[in-house]
Design a protein around this motif. Structure first.
Motif, short mmCIF file in Angstrom:
data_model
loop_
_atom_site.label_atom_id
_atom_site.label_comp_id
_atom_site.label_asym_id
_atom_site.label_seq_id
_atom_site.Cartn_x
_atom_site.Cartn_y
_atom_site.Cartn_z
N ASP A 179 0.83 -1.20 0.00
CA ASP A 179 0.00 0.00 0.00
C ASP A 179 0.86 1.25 0.00
O ASP A 179 0.58 2.22 -0.72
N ILE A 180 1.91 1.24 0.80
CA ILE A 180 2.80 2.40 0.90
C ILE A 180 3.38 2.74 -0.47
O ILE A 180 3.41 3.90 -0.89
N ASN A 181 3.83 1.72 -1.17
CA ASN A 181 4.42 1.94 -2.49
C ASN A 181 3.39 2.48 -3.48
O ASN A 181 3.67 3.42 -4.25
N SER A 182 2.18 1.93 -3.45
CA SER A 182 1.13 2.37 -4.38
C SER A 182 0.68 3.80 -4.07
O SER A 182 0.50 4.62 -4.98
N ILE A 183 0.52 4.11 -2.78
CA ILE A 183 0.09 5.46 -2.39
C ILE A 183 1.19 6.47 -2.71
O ILE A 183 0.91 7.59 -3.17
N LYS A 184 2.44 6.08 -2.50
CA LYS A 184 3.57 6.95 -2.85
C LYS A 184 3.54 7.31 -4.33
O LYS A 184 3.67 8.48 -4.71
N GLN A 185 3.37 6.31 -5.19
CA GLN A 185 3.35 6.56 -6.63
C GLN A 185 2.20 7.50 -7.00
O GLN A 185 2.35 8.38 -7.86
N PHE A 186 1.06 7.32 -6.34
CA PHE A 186 -0.10 8.18 -6.60
C PHE A 186 0.17 9.61 -6.16
O PHE A 186 -0.06 10.56 -6.91
N LEU A 187 0.69 9.80 -4.94
CA LEU A 187 0.90 11.14 -4.40
C LEU A 187 1.99 11.91 -5.15
O LEU A 187 1.95 13.14 -5.21
N LEU A 188 2.95 11.18 -5.71
CA LEU A 188 4.07 11.83 -6.41
C LEU A 188 3.90 11.81 -7.92
O LEU A 188 4.83 12.16 -8.66
N ALA A 189 2.72 11.42 -8.38
CA ALA A 189 2.48 11.35 -9.83
C ALA A 189 2.54 12.71 -10.53
O ALA A 189 3.11 12.82 -11.62
N PRO A 190 1.99 13.78 -9.96
CA PRO A 190 2.03 15.07 -10.65
C PRO A 190 3.46 15.59 -10.81
O PRO A 190 4.23 15.59 -9.84
N LYS A 191 3.80 16.03 -12.01
CA LYS A 191 5.16 16.49 -12.28
C LYS A 191 5.13 17.75 -13.15
O LYS A 191 4.25 17.92 -14.01
N VAL A 192 6.11 18.61 -12.93
CA VAL A 192 6.28 19.78 -13.79
C VAL A 192 6.66 19.31 -15.18
O VAL A 192 7.54 18.46 -15.34
N GLN A 193 6.01 19.88 -16.18
CA GLN A 193 6.27 19.45 -17.55
C GLN A 193 6.20 20.63 -18.51
O GLN A 193 5.41 21.56 -18.33
N LEU A 194 7.05 20.59 -19.53
CA LEU A 194 7.01 21.58 -20.60
C LEU A 194 7.16 20.85 -21.92
O LEU A 194 8.15 20.14 -22.14
N ALA A 195 6.18 21.00 -22.79
CA ALA A 195 6.22 20.38 -24.13
C ALA A 195 6.41 21.49 -25.16
O ALA A 195 5.61 22.42 -25.24
N VAL A 196 7.50 21.39 -25.94
CA VAL A 196 7.84 22.44 -26.89
C VAL A 196 7.82 21.87 -28.31
O VAL A 196 8.63 21.00 -28.65
N PRO A 197 6.93 22.35 -29.18
CA PRO A 197 6.95 21.92 -30.58
C PRO A 197 8.20 22.48 -31.28
O PRO A 197 8.51 23.66 -31.15
N VAL A 198 8.93 21.63 -31.98
CA VAL A 198 10.14 22.07 -32.68
C VAL A 198 10.14 21.51 -34.10
O VAL A 198 9.55 20.47 -34.37
N THR A 199 10.83 22.22 -34.98
CA THR A 199 11.00 21.78 -36.36
C THR A 199 12.48 21.78 -36.69
O THR A 199 13.17 22.79 -36.48
N CYS A 200 12.97 20.66 -37.17
CA CYS A 200 14.39 20.55 -37.50
C CYS A 200 14.71 21.49 -38.67
O CYS A 200 14.04 21.42 -39.71
N PRO A 201 15.73 22.35 -38.52
CA PRO A 201 16.08 23.28 -39.60
C PRO A 201 16.72 22.58 -40.80
O PRO A 201 16.80 23.17 -41.88
N ALA A 202 17.17 21.34 -40.59
CA ALA A 202 17.85 20.62 -41.67
C ALA A 202 16.88 19.78 -42.51
O ALA A 202 16.80 19.91 -43.73
N CYS A 203 16.10 18.91 -41.82
CA CYS A 203 15.22 17.99 -42.57
C CYS A 203 13.76 18.42 -42.55
O CYS A 203 12.94 17.86 -43.29
N GLY A 204 13.42 19.38 -41.71
CA GLY A 204 12.06 19.89 -41.67
C GLY A 204 11.09 19.04 -40.87
O GLY A 204 9.88 19.34 -40.83
N LYS A 205 11.57 18.00 -40.23
CA LYS A 205 10.67 17.12 -39.47
C LYS A 205 10.22 17.80 -38.18
O LYS A 205 11.01 18.47 -37.51
N ASN A 206 8.94 17.61 -37.83
CA ASN A 206 8.39 18.18 -36.61
C ASN A 206 8.54 17.22 -35.43
O ASN A 206 8.36 16.00 -35.59
N HIS A 207 8.85 17.76 -34.26
CA HIS A 207 8.99 16.97 -33.05
C HIS A 207 8.32 17.72 -31.90
O HIS A 207 7.98 18.90 -32.01
N VAL A 208 8.16 17.02 -30.78
CA VAL A 208 7.76 17.67 -29.53
C VAL A 208 8.86 17.37 -28.51
O VAL A 208 9.07 16.22 -28.14
#
Length: 215
Positions: free
Chosen positions: A172-201
């Protein structure tokens, strides 16, 4: 002129912030270079207290604020990180911290943790509560549900609390720990390669990863 005051939107409130001084930046560098984790903890608590109007924050919200404070105070929001495309081209990507959010990974404090004879609801832990996981879980407990009855943890007797704590297994301790610590700071940045033009995140996730980039 660079704006020293700014706002950060959290899930349930908007926090007013102000960039910190050179003196505080030097303290940050000294705390990062030390082997004593208590120094960095003290520094972060002081920054939140003196550079924001926030009072009681969940761990993930405090981390989002600290990321913004460091980024805007030290880097003046001019933050880049190199990205390597599949074609092998490496190029800088600008990171706009104002777009950083919290990824809850489907976790919610409205979700009840189910035991055989009862259920528990939790509040989110606060900054550095996870240094002691069992204590973090005890501190985060909000209410116990027995049948149709909901009882605040604060209303339980000492014996009832002991019985409750005894019912929580290592699994239970392990499961509750994973639940309580699930939220994380995140930044998703769309990028385009200047060489091949492929889009990434380009995705940055986790407080420690942000601190590594910003230091």
């Amino acid at each position: 002129m660079y704006e020293t005051k700014f706002k950060v939107k959290l899930s349930d409130q908007v926090i007013e912030c102000e960039t910190f001084t050179l003196e505080r930046y030097v303290k940050f560098l000294m705390s990062r270079g030390s082997d004593k984790s208590e120094l960095i903890k003290k520094w972060m608590h002081e920054v939140l207290s003196e550079c924001t109007n926030a009072t009681k924050l969940a761990k993930h919200d405090a981390e989002l604020l600290i990321v913004n404070l460091i980024g805007r105070s030290i880097n003046q929001d001019e933050i880049t990180q190199d990205y390597v495309c599949e074609c092998g081209t490496e190029f800088p990507v600008k990171l706009d911290l104002s777009r950083a959010t919290i990824d809850f990974n489907e976790a919610s404090t409205e979700t009840l943790y189910v035991f055989k004879n009862f259920k528990l609801s939790f509040n989110w832990p606060e900054l550095f509560d996870d240094d002691n996981v069992p204590l973090m879980i005890v501190k985060a407990m909000d209410s116990i549900y027995v049948g149709d009855e909901c009882i605040s943890i604060d209303d339980l007797s000492a014996q009832e609390l002991d019985d409750l704590h005894s019912a929580i297994t290592p699994t239970d301790i392990n499961s509750i720990k994973q639940f309580l610590l699930a939220p994380k700071v995140q930044l998703a940045v769309p990028v385009t390669c200047p060489a091949c033009g492929k889009n990434h995140v380009h995705t940055i996730e986790g407080f420690n990863e942000f601190i590594r980039i910003l230091q």
